[in-house]
Scaffold this active site. Structure first.
Site, PDB file in Angstrom:
ATOM      1  N   LYS A 210     -20.370  -3.416   1.407  1.00  0.00           N
ATOM      2  CA  LYS A 210     -19.116  -2.861   0.792  1.00  0.00           C
ATOM      3  C   LYS A 210     -18.355  -4.141   0.184  1.00  0.00           C
ATOM      4  CE  LYS A 210     -15.040  -1.331   2.860  1.00  0.00           C
ATOM      5  NZ  LYS A 210     -14.017  -0.763   3.847  1.00  0.00           N
ATOM      6  N   GLU A 216     -25.337 -13.246   4.549  1.00  0.00           N
ATOM      7  CA  GLU A 216     -26.621 -12.887   4.816  1.00  0.00           C
ATOM      8  C   GLU A 216     -27.197 -12.046   3.642  1.00  0.00           C
ATOM      9  OE1 GLU A 216     -24.360 -12.469   6.942  1.00  0.00           O
ATOM     10  OE2 GLU A 216     -24.890 -12.372   9.150  1.00  0.00           O
ATOM     11  N   GLY A 272     -17.649   0.110   6.757  1.00  0.00           N
ATOM     12  CA  GLY A 272     -19.051  -0.219   6.784  1.00  0.00           C
ATOM     13  C   GLY A 272     -19.898   0.649   7.564  1.00  0.00           C
ATOM     14  N   GLU A 358     -18.855  -1.907  17.841  1.00  0.00           N
ATOM     15  CA  GLU A 358     -18.100  -2.398  17.038  1.00  0.00           C
ATOM     16  C   GLU A 358     -16.733  -1.867  16.677  1.00  0.00           C
ATOM     17  OE1 GLU A 358     -18.898  -3.171  12.402  1.00  0.00           O
ATOM     18  OE2 GLU A 358     -19.472  -5.119  13.072  1.00  0.00           O
TER      19      GLU A 358
HETATM   20  O1  F6P Z   1     -19.579  -8.439  10.381  1.00  0.00           O
HETATM   21  C1  F6P Z   1     -19.281  -6.990  10.504  1.00  0.00           C
HETATM   22  C2  F6P Z   1     -19.540  -6.229   9.086  1.00  0.00           C
HETATM   23  O2  F6P Z   1     -18.247  -6.480   8.632  1.00  0.00           O
HETATM   24  C3  F6P Z   1     -19.855  -4.930   9.509  1.00  0.00           C
HETATM   25  O3  F6P Z   1     -18.697  -4.127   9.830  1.00  0.00           O
HETATM   26  C4  F6P Z   1     -20.278  -4.446   8.096  1.00  0.00           C
HETATM   27  O4  F6P Z   1     -20.960  -3.170   8.366  1.00  0.00           O
HETATM   28  C5  F6P Z   1     -21.331  -5.318   7.684  1.00  0.00           C
HETATM   29  O5  F6P Z   1     -20.517  -6.584   8.186  1.00  0.00           O
HETATM   30  C6  F6P Z   1     -21.800  -5.782   6.553  1.00  0.00           C
HETATM   31  O6  F6P Z   1     -20.683  -5.936   5.429  1.00  0.00           O
HETATM   32  P1  F6P Z   1     -20.543  -5.367   3.891  1.00  0.00           P
HETATM   33  O7  F6P Z   1     -21.260  -4.261   3.871  1.00  0.00           O
HETATM   34  O8  F6P Z   1     -19.384  -5.925   3.315  1.00  0.00           O
HETATM   35  O9  F6P Z   1     -21.907  -6.567   3.595  1.00  0.00           O
END
Ligand code: F6P
Length: 531
Positions: A210, A216, A272, A358
């Site tokens: 998102k 990661e 997310g 969460e």
């Molecule tokens: O760290 C938690 C979080 O923000 C979740 O809510 C989300 O689904 C996940 O990290 C991944 O975030 P992104 O889609 O922005 O990479």
């Protein structure tokens, strides 16, 4: 009552439930069934092809009346209306919460603005349709002109769990020649061993994020880029047909080098953990086809309409939420288990852990005050019958009570009659045994089953995309109802920020550990010395 001036613990129903809880040890479910032979009928309901029996729970008629009153005395109705109308109910981030708009139809719009929003969603989903169809038809070609055989979704949390669960659960509908892979952990062994088994010429990477800032995901994407560079000699693999981005932050994806036409966008108002219905679901559409993906959306929409229209007493998400509140807040039960009797739903507990924990693992009220009552329960689970041979011992004879959601499909075309009869028979036997218990034979206390252990049983006619969509939306709304009654913001996740920040301090160049506690400093030094 506005959320600012509301506290569930001061509502009359809360006080009545506290009194009822003091006498709850007298509730014997087996006796309730004898006294009220119609109990199973009274406390069960259908929504589409989902059937919920919630009669095996620790409540009588008067407790049920008070639980419904608790919902009535909370801002649930107005909060629900505010969510569907697109008000910024995610107050700490000043954002609307509109995952339901991702599955809405034009006739659901009450205002011009809602109509425009639905049209915007439809056009974003059109891009998912075009990309997934091209990939499925073999028309999306890798850099050497070969069709795609393997799709690697790189994402974490909501950008991983929903698509991964859906692709596994809906395996019956999967494309026979396209393999889906999901990389989430920053553990390099995961991505390296996965990529090493694939042919880069026929591999497509979907970077799902998102924010397009997640550590990661970006590190895994970088590793994938290097893999393509090394194996295909491409200078900028992210600029080739081997990459797409699924994101609400197209600017970051473009900075990363992914061409605009390979970026599938979704709106910022999609949380997310609520994003599998958006372009984050590309891998689902690739696997089961866009028509079936639309069926999944249709099932979720049916649940949205039910949630908005059914009276609380016959509203499936409200019912599940109220039972959870009864156990968490009044009977002081800490955890709840979800046990799907279907191996394809193995990932459902992991998915629900993010959705529930969460969302509702919070201790600050919507008015910014500390909360003085329990909020989200600890959710865990595993498939049946496997769990029966592992932790069911504790469910039957342990000192704690763990309410269980048993989930199964009545028909399964991937199985056969004999297996499916045994599978469902086991599930029914477990819920019945948990409730019935058994006295100990003389001198054999170890064979005592106390019984009176609560459970819900949720039956899907079959594990179709439509019923799967309805199931996930059911739990989404359950979480929403609980958050509304607890008066917390179910849509932020500040709890994950501190750890991210501290990890960055440890990872920076010339990492300093001086600000860290002595134990962490010693561990850091031990790793450095031994690596
Ligand atoms: O760290 C938690 C979080 O923000 C979740 O809510 C989300 O689904 C996940 O990290 C991944 O975030 P992104 O889609 O922005 O990479």
């Amino acid at each position: 009552m506005t959320p600012k001036h509301y506290s569930p613990a001061s509502s009359p129903a809360w006080l009545a439930l506290q009194t009822a809880a003091n006498n709850a040890k007298n509730i014997n479910m087996a006796e309730l069934f004898v006294a009220h032979p119609q109990r199973a009928d009274q406390f069960s309901l259908h929504v589409g092809e989902l059937y919920l029996d919630f009669s095996k729970n620790l409540f009588d008629d008067s407790i049920w009346t008070e639980l419904l009153a608790l919902a009535e005395q909370s801002p649930l109705q107005s909060h629900r209306a505010a969510m569907f109308a697109g008000e910024a109910i995610n107050t700490t981030e000043n954002r609307a919460v509109l995952h339901a708009a991702l599955r809405a139809e034009p006739e659901d719009a009450n205002t011009e603005e809602e109509g425009k929003r639905i049209a915007q969603v439809k056009s974003q989903l059109q891009a998912v349709k075009q990309a997934s169809t091209k990939i499925r038809n073999g028309q999306w070609l890798g850099s050497s002109g070969k069709p795609i055989t393997d799709v690697v979704n790189i994402g974490i949390g909501g950008s991983d769990l929903g698509p991964k669960l859906a692709c596994a659960a809906l395996e019956e509908y999967a494309h026979p020649d396209i393999n889906l892979h999901f990389i989430s952990n920053v553990d390099g062994a995961e991505i390296l061993t996965t990529l090493n088994k694939l042919n880069p010429e026929t591999t497509l990477v979907a970077v799902a994020s998102k924010t397009f800032t997640t550590q990661e995901t970006l590190l895994n994407a970088k590793t994938a880029i290097n893999w393509f560079k090394h194996n295909l000699g491409l200078e900028q693999p992210q600029n080739s047909s081997h990459f797409v981005a699924l994101t609400a932050n197209p600017a970051n994806a473009m900075d990363y080098g992914i061409p605009k036409e390979q970026i599938l966008e979704f709106a910022e108002w999609v949380g997310g953990r609520y994003s599998l219905w958006s372009s984050i679901g590309l891998s689902i559409a690739i696997s089961i086809g866009f028509d079936q993906f639309e069926q999944m959306l249709a099932g979720a929409r049916d649940m949205d309409l039910h949630f908005q229209q059914a009276p609380f007493a016959s509203n499936m998400p409200v019912i599940l939420a109220l039972l959870g509140i009864w156990y968490s807040n009044f009977l002081n039960i800490e955890s709840t288990a979800v046990i799907p009797y279907c191996e394809r739903m193995l990932l459902l507990p992991s998915y629900l852990q993010q959705l529930d924990m969460e969302s509702n693992g919070k201790a600050t009220s919507l008015s910014g005050d500390p909360i003085d009552h329990n909020t989200g329960a600890i959710l865990w689970g595993q498939t049946g019958t496997n769990g029966q041979h592992a932790f069911f011992q504790l469910l039957h004879q342990g000192t704690r009570t763990v309410p269980v959601d048993f989930i199964a499909a009545i028909k399964d075309d991937l199985s056969n009659d004999e297996h499916h009869r045994v599978l469902l028979g086991n599930m029914l036997a477990q819920s019945s045994a948990l409730m019935a218990g058994q006295p100990a034979p003389e001198g054999q206390q170890h064979r005592y089953y106390p019984g009176n252990k609560p459970s819900n049983t949720l039956l899907l006619k079959r594990l179709s995309p439509k019923n799967f969509g309805a199931l996930i939306a059911l739990y989404e709304h359950k979480v929403f109802v609980q958050g509304s009654i607890w008066n917390i913001n179910s849509f932020d996740q500040w709890g994950v920020e501190l750890g991210k920040k501290m990890a960055n301090e440890l990872l920076g160049e010339n990492a300093q550990t001086t600000g860290f506690d002595p134990s962490t400093q010693a561990l850091f030094a031990h790793i450095a010395k031994n690596s």
